[in-house]
Design a protein around this motif. Sequence first.
Motif, PDB file in Angstrom:
ATOM      1  N   SER A   9      -9.314   1.393  -2.797  1.00 33.98           N
ATOM      2  CA  SER A   9      -7.869   1.486  -2.586  1.00 33.98           C
ATOM      3  C   SER A   9      -7.524   1.567  -1.104  1.00 33.98           C
ATOM      4  O   SER A   9      -6.353   1.727  -0.747  1.00 33.98           O
ATOM      5  CB  SER A   9      -7.313   2.725  -3.305  1.00 33.98           C
ATOM      6  OG  SER A   9      -7.907   3.902  -2.789  1.00 33.98           O
ATOM      7  N   ASN A  10      -8.515   1.432  -0.236  1.00 34.49           N
ATOM      8  CA  ASN A  10      -8.314   1.545   1.204  1.00 34.49           C
ATOM      9  C   ASN A  10      -7.924   0.185   1.770  1.00 34.49           C
ATOM     10  O   ASN A  10      -8.583  -0.817   1.479  1.00 34.49           O
ATOM     11  CB  ASN A  10      -9.603   2.050   1.864  1.00 34.49           C
ATOM     12  CG  ASN A  10      -9.391   2.437   3.312  1.00 34.49           C
ATOM     13  OD1 ASN A  10      -8.881   1.660   4.094  1.00 34.49           O
ATOM     14  ND2 ASN A  10      -9.808   3.644   3.659  1.00 34.49           N
ATOM     15  N   ARG A  25      -4.648   6.173   6.093  1.00 32.45           N
ATOM     16  CA  ARG A  25      -3.873   6.927   5.122  1.00 32.45           C
ATOM     17  C   ARG A  25      -3.007   7.972   5.818  1.00 32.45           C
ATOM     18  O   ARG A  25      -1.844   8.206   5.444  1.00 32.45           O
ATOM     19  CB  ARG A  25      -4.798   7.594   4.101  1.00 32.45           C
ATOM     20  CG  ARG A  25      -5.460   6.624   3.147  1.00 32.45           C
ATOM     21  CD  ARG A  25      -4.425   5.899   2.331  1.00 32.45           C
ATOM     22  NE  ARG A  25      -5.005   4.956   1.408  1.00 32.45           N
ATOM     23  CZ  ARG A  25      -4.325   3.998   0.804  1.00 32.45           C
ATOM     24  NH1 ARG A  25      -3.040   3.839   1.059  1.00 32.45           N
ATOM     25  NH2 ARG A  25      -4.909   3.171  -0.040  1.00 32.45           N
ATOM     26  N   ALA A  26      -3.564   8.616   6.824  1.00 27.58           N
ATOM     27  CA  ALA A  26      -2.797   9.600   7.585  1.00 27.58           C
ATOM     28  C   ALA A  26      -1.643   8.926   8.327  1.00 27.58           C
ATOM     29  O   ALA A  26      -0.543   9.483   8.424  1.00 27.58           O
ATOM     30  CB  ALA A  26      -3.709  10.335   8.561  1.00 27.58           C
ATOM     31  N   THR A  27      -1.889   7.723   8.838  1.00 24.52           N
ATOM     32  CA  THR A  27      -0.835   6.988   9.546  1.00 24.52           C
ATOM     33  C   THR A  27       0.321   6.663   8.603  1.00 24.52           C
ATOM     34  O   THR A  27       1.492   6.859   8.934  1.00 24.52           O
ATOM     35  CB  THR A  27      -1.398   5.693  10.147  1.00 24.52           C
ATOM     36  OG1 THR A  27      -2.497   5.999  11.012  1.00 24.52           O
ATOM     37  CG2 THR A  27      -0.331   4.953  10.936  1.00 24.52           C
ATOM     38  N   ILE A  28      -0.001   6.172   7.424  1.00 29.48           N
ATOM     39  CA  ILE A  28       1.036   5.822   6.450  1.00 29.48           C
ATOM     40  C   ILE A  28       1.829   7.060   6.046  1.00 29.48           C
ATOM     41  O   ILE A  28       3.069   7.040   5.996  1.00 29.48           O
ATOM     42  CB  ILE A  28       0.398   5.152   5.218  1.00 29.48           C
ATOM     43  CG1 ILE A  28      -0.184   3.791   5.614  1.00 29.48           C
ATOM     44  CG2 ILE A  28       1.420   4.986   4.093  1.00 29.48           C
ATOM     45  CD1 ILE A  28      -1.091   3.175   4.566  1.00 29.48           C
ATOM     46  N   GLY A  29       1.134   8.168   5.775  1.00 33.07           N
ATOM     47  CA  GLY A  29       1.819   9.402   5.414  1.00 33.07           C
ATOM     48  C   GLY A  29       2.705   9.916   6.532  1.00 33.07           C
ATOM     49  O   GLY A  29       3.823  10.393   6.291  1.00 33.07           O
ATOM     50  N   ALA A  30       2.212   9.822   7.770  1.00 33.65           N
ATOM     51  CA  ALA A  30       2.997  10.286   8.922  1.00 33.65           C
ATOM     52  C   ALA A  30       4.261   9.454   9.090  1.00 33.65           C
ATOM     53  O   ALA A  30       5.349   9.991   9.377  1.00 33.65           O
ATOM     54  CB  ALA A  30       2.142  10.232  10.186  1.00 33.65           C
ATOM     55  N   MET A  31       4.154   8.144   8.915  1.00 34.50           N
ATOM     56  CA  MET A  31       5.330   7.283   9.050  1.00 34.50           C
ATOM     57  C   MET A  31       6.367   7.587   7.966  1.00 34.50           C
ATOM     58  O   MET A  31       7.577   7.599   8.219  1.00 34.50           O
ATOM     59  CB  MET A  31       4.904   5.817   8.981  1.00 34.50           C
ATOM     60  CG  MET A  31       4.108   5.341  10.185  1.00 34.50           C
ATOM     61  SD  MET A  31       5.098   5.268  11.703  1.00 34.50           S
ATOM     62  CE  MET A  31       6.136   3.842  11.385  1.00 34.50           C
ATOM     63  N   VAL A  38       0.024   7.459  17.271  1.00 32.02           N
ATOM     64  CA  VAL A  38      -1.112   6.539  17.426  1.00 32.02           C
ATOM     65  C   VAL A  38      -2.147   6.911  16.373  1.00 32.02           C
ATOM     66  O   VAL A  38      -2.207   8.056  15.920  1.00 32.02           O
ATOM     67  CB  VAL A  38      -1.720   6.616  18.837  1.00 32.02           C
ATOM     68  CG1 VAL A  38      -0.712   6.199  19.902  1.00 32.02           C
ATOM     69  CG2 VAL A  38      -2.248   8.021  19.143  1.00 32.02           C
ATOM     70  N   GLY A  39      -2.966   5.935  15.970  1.00 35.06           N
ATOM     71  CA  GLY A  39      -3.882   6.234  14.874  1.00 35.06           C
ATOM     72  C   GLY A  39      -5.225   5.560  14.974  1.00 35.06           C
ATOM     73  O   GLY A  39      -5.409   4.589  15.720  1.00 35.06           O
ATOM     74  N   TYR A  40      -6.157   6.092  14.200  1.00 32.64           N
ATOM     75  CA  TYR A  40      -7.474   5.488  14.045  1.00 32.64           C
ATOM     76  C   TYR A  40      -7.431   4.618  12.801  1.00 32.64           C
ATOM     77  O   TYR A  40      -7.028   5.089  11.729  1.00 32.64           O
ATOM     78  CB  TYR A  40      -8.548   6.567  13.893  1.00 32.64           C
ATOM     79  CG  TYR A  40      -9.962   6.055  14.048  1.00 32.64           C
ATOM     80  CD1 TYR A  40     -10.681   6.276  15.224  1.00 32.64           C
ATOM     81  CD2 TYR A  40     -10.582   5.349  13.034  1.00 32.64           C
ATOM     82  CE1 TYR A  40     -11.973   5.804  15.372  1.00 32.64           C
ATOM     83  CE2 TYR A  40     -11.868   4.871  13.172  1.00 32.64           C
ATOM     84  CZ  TYR A  40     -12.567   5.097  14.336  1.00 32.64           C
ATOM     85  OH  TYR A  40     -13.844   4.623  14.474  1.00 32.64           O
ATOM     86  N   ASP A  41      -7.831   3.375  12.929  1.00 30.19           N
ATOM     87  CA  ASP A  41      -7.872   2.350  11.874  1.00 30.19           C
ATOM     88  C   ASP A  41      -6.706   1.386  12.047  1.00 30.19           C
ATOM     89  O   ASP A  41      -5.542   1.799  12.126  1.00 30.19           O
ATOM     90  CB  ASP A  41      -7.812   2.907  10.446  1.00 30.19           C
ATOM     91  CG  ASP A  41      -9.176   3.328   9.917  1.00 30.19           C
ATOM     92  OD1 ASP A  41     -10.191   2.777  10.391  1.00 30.19           O
ATOM     93  OD2 ASP A  41      -9.223   4.198   9.035  1.00 30.19           O
ATOM     94  N   GLY A  61      -4.908  15.946   6.552  1.00 24.64           N
ATOM     95  CA  GLY A  61      -4.178  15.089   5.634  1.00 24.64           C
ATOM     96  C   GLY A  61      -4.968  14.776   4.384  1.00 24.64           C
ATOM     97  O   GLY A  61      -4.507  13.996   3.535  1.00 24.64           O
ATOM     98  N   GLN A  62      -6.178  15.356   4.276  1.00 24.00           N
ATOM     99  CA  GLN A  62      -7.009  15.234   3.073  1.00 24.00           C
ATOM    100  C   GLN A  62      -7.372  13.789   2.741  1.00 24.00           C
ATOM    101  O   GLN A  62      -7.803  13.493   1.623  1.00 24.00           O
ATOM    102  CB  GLN A  62      -6.310  15.860   1.864  1.00 24.00           C
ATOM    103  CG  GLN A  62      -5.934  17.315   2.035  1.00 24.00           C
ATOM    104  CD  GLN A  62      -7.149  18.235   2.118  1.00 24.00           C
ATOM    105  OE1 GLN A  62      -8.160  18.000   1.475  1.00 24.00           O
ATOM    106  NE2 GLN A  62      -7.046  19.286   2.927  1.00 24.00           N
ATOM    107  N   GLY A  63      -7.194  12.870   3.683  1.00 17.21           N
ATOM    108  CA  GLY A  63      -7.515  11.472   3.412  1.00 17.21           C
ATOM    109  C   GLY A  63      -6.577  10.807   2.428  1.00 17.21           C
ATOM    110  O   GLY A  63      -6.924   9.799   1.811  1.00 17.21           O
ATOM    111  N   ALA A  64      -5.358  11.347   2.268  1.00  8.15           N
ATOM    112  CA  ALA A  64      -4.427  10.826   1.268  1.00  8.15           C
ATOM    113  C   ALA A  64      -3.028  10.707   1.866  1.00  8.15           C
ATOM    114  O   ALA A  64      -2.646  11.470   2.755  1.00  8.15           O
ATOM    115  CB  ALA A  64      -4.394  11.743   0.050  1.00  8.15           C
TER     116      ALA A  64
END
Length: 329
Positions: free
Chosen positions: A63-64, A239-245, A262-265, A209-212
Amino acid sequence: MADIARLSGVSVTTVSHVINRTRPVREETEAAVLAAAGQLGYQAAPAGGATGRVLGIASSAFSNPSFSDLLHGIEQVASRNGYSLLLSDTRDDAVTELRAMTELIDHRVQAILLAPSAEPGAALDYARGQDVPVVVLDRMVDAAVDQVGSDNVDSIGVLVDHLAGLGHTRIAMISGMPGLSTTEERVEGFRRATARHGIALDDGSVVSGQGADEASQEAMTRLMTSAQPPTAVVTGNNRATIGAMRAARHLGVEVPRDVALVGYDDFDWADLFHPRLTVIAQPTTQIGESAVDLAVSRILDPDRAPRRLTLATTFVHRESCGCDPHDPR
């Protein structure tokens, strides 16, 4: 089966149910039986599935967003070497991971590419007991197996360096799933880089962010509603980037006007966000390609010393950091 029963502390009947999958048993019992079987080198009767030149993939990454690139790299090199693929989802859970490992081995794969959970010991021990080579990808482990992944510590440092160069002194991080080597390394990189710039951190500067997506959204919400919200946030994975946005949008916080992000990935649609995301891009396709190369080399030469490959990442400068992407900083 009697030896497995004695070692795992269950009945022979229970061992039979686990090995032959004739009846569900408790997860803890199944894990104990499979671990004992691996320790004793028990060879199950081959399942009627895949045979021949087959590589197994055990991963939670289906799902990544980056998994398609990883799988593309794996498939390209596997096909070139005459191998087909068999996939199994581990859900980042040690018991499910062990079950995935046993199922792949039951189907007589010649090697397994494993993106490990936080506790992969039982799965690795089982594969070792069955004499099936394992290549660890993405998340490095403390084990004598072939491994390939990205640089994490210095890469996060590049993001912090960039933010510090823009004048940010209140920088926070949303980290990934606890216990994974990638999470620990990226947090370590964040702490080293902030210390290098004299940026003070408190107990709330690194939030998991628990990777989710949802947990990362909650983490970003906590950061931005605190008494002294950060002026910049580093996210530890996509996943953290999407949640933060999502959190920023729900809070009415504008990136990068109100907070730099800014994010990793990297992922295919990162440059379609508004603003476009400044990120560290992993060589995901190359990781997949290298993992298969390592697996094929191990199959051809079982006695060679294990190799550990750490691949370089790329800083992708866009707008979410709050500066002109054509600026050389």
